[in-house]
Design an enzyme around this catalytic site. Sequence first.
Site, short mmCIF file in Angstrom:
data_model
loop_
_atom_site.label_atom_id
_atom_site.label_comp_id
_atom_site.label_asym_id
_atom_site.label_seq_id
_atom_site.Cartn_x
_atom_site.Cartn_y
_atom_site.Cartn_z
N GLU A 116 0.84 -1.23 -0.01
CA GLU A 116 0.11 0.04 0.06
C GLU A 116 0.86 1.26 -0.03
OE1 GLU A 116 -3.01 -0.06 -0.48
OE2 GLU A 116 -3.84 -2.01 0.22
N HIS A 140 -3.41 2.23 8.70
CA HIS A 140 -4.57 1.38 8.14
C HIS A 140 -4.69 0.08 8.71
CE1 HIS A 140 -7.09 -0.91 5.17
NE2 HIS A 140 -6.06 -1.60 4.99
N HIS A 142 -7.73 -3.24 10.02
CA HIS A 142 -9.13 -4.04 9.61
C HIS A 142 -9.85 -4.11 10.90
CE1 HIS A 142 -6.19 -6.03 6.21
NE2 HIS A 142 -6.44 -4.70 6.34
N GLU A 170 -18.99 11.74 21.90
CA GLU A 170 -17.72 12.22 21.48
C GLU A 170 -17.50 12.05 20.07
OE1 GLU A 170 -13.36 10.06 22.77
OE2 GLU A 170 -15.14 8.86 22.63
#
Length: 274
Positions: A116, A140, A142, A170
């Site tokens: 990536e 990044h 998951h 929040e």
Amino acid sequence: MSVLNQSFMQGFIRMCTDGYAAGWHERNGGNASYRIKPEEIAAIAPQLNTSGAWLPIHASVPNLAGEFFLFTGTGKFFRNVELKPESCLGILEVDATGEQYRVIWGFADGGGPTCELPTHLLNHQVKKLATDGKFRVVYHGHPVNIIALTFVLPLDAQVFSHELWQMMTECPIIFPAGVGVVPWMLPGKPDVGIATSKLMETYDAAVWAHHGIFCTGEDFDTTYGLLHVIEKAAAIKVATMSMAGEHKRQTITREDFLSVAREFGLTLNEDFLR
């Protein structure tokens, strides 16, 4: 002081370790990067190897020319970052054109940066320009609940932002611009990087359908914290839907959101308030 003892390195390792402990990085899932400050590079310059070959980025990032980055490696497991950082992590230099990079430290067992890489650097370029250089972290992961919501909510920034904001008071404080949403695209390719970086002109976080989320921030704590807040809101949404479907007996109203905005001096996208 060795590269591994630098504060930016220790902060990066902690972020990776915390992300694995949170369950966001199965096997070799996820990746992270940090745009290193000039004084941080200067402190470790004698330990860097600048004789390596230049390699194509497969994206054009001229506004990052001459910058240095700390990256997680391709195929590396986040669970091993703390144990073998010199193998799992690497420092990269971007050339004067913004078209190539070279590894100047790390990836001791071979390999290179995450696939990536183009997406990370495109996002860094956008956020560097948008924040006058303040944002330095791209992360990044998951997270389970965010991914789950991409199967049941419309892949639309308005819907995702509104639903996540409603889950905790929040949320509009932490991500007042909302979150962007990228439809399913093939990971590791320039197209998904371009789509994500376009959203980062507006948002600090972008959900990837059926895949995960990208978050950006000034430092490790705020970037990790942004993902943590979004995923917790997603978990509350999943729990709420499992109990009552789309029916909510009560919730945070439009007027409530506007009062939060006034109290904290926020600018909320009123189109997302419905």
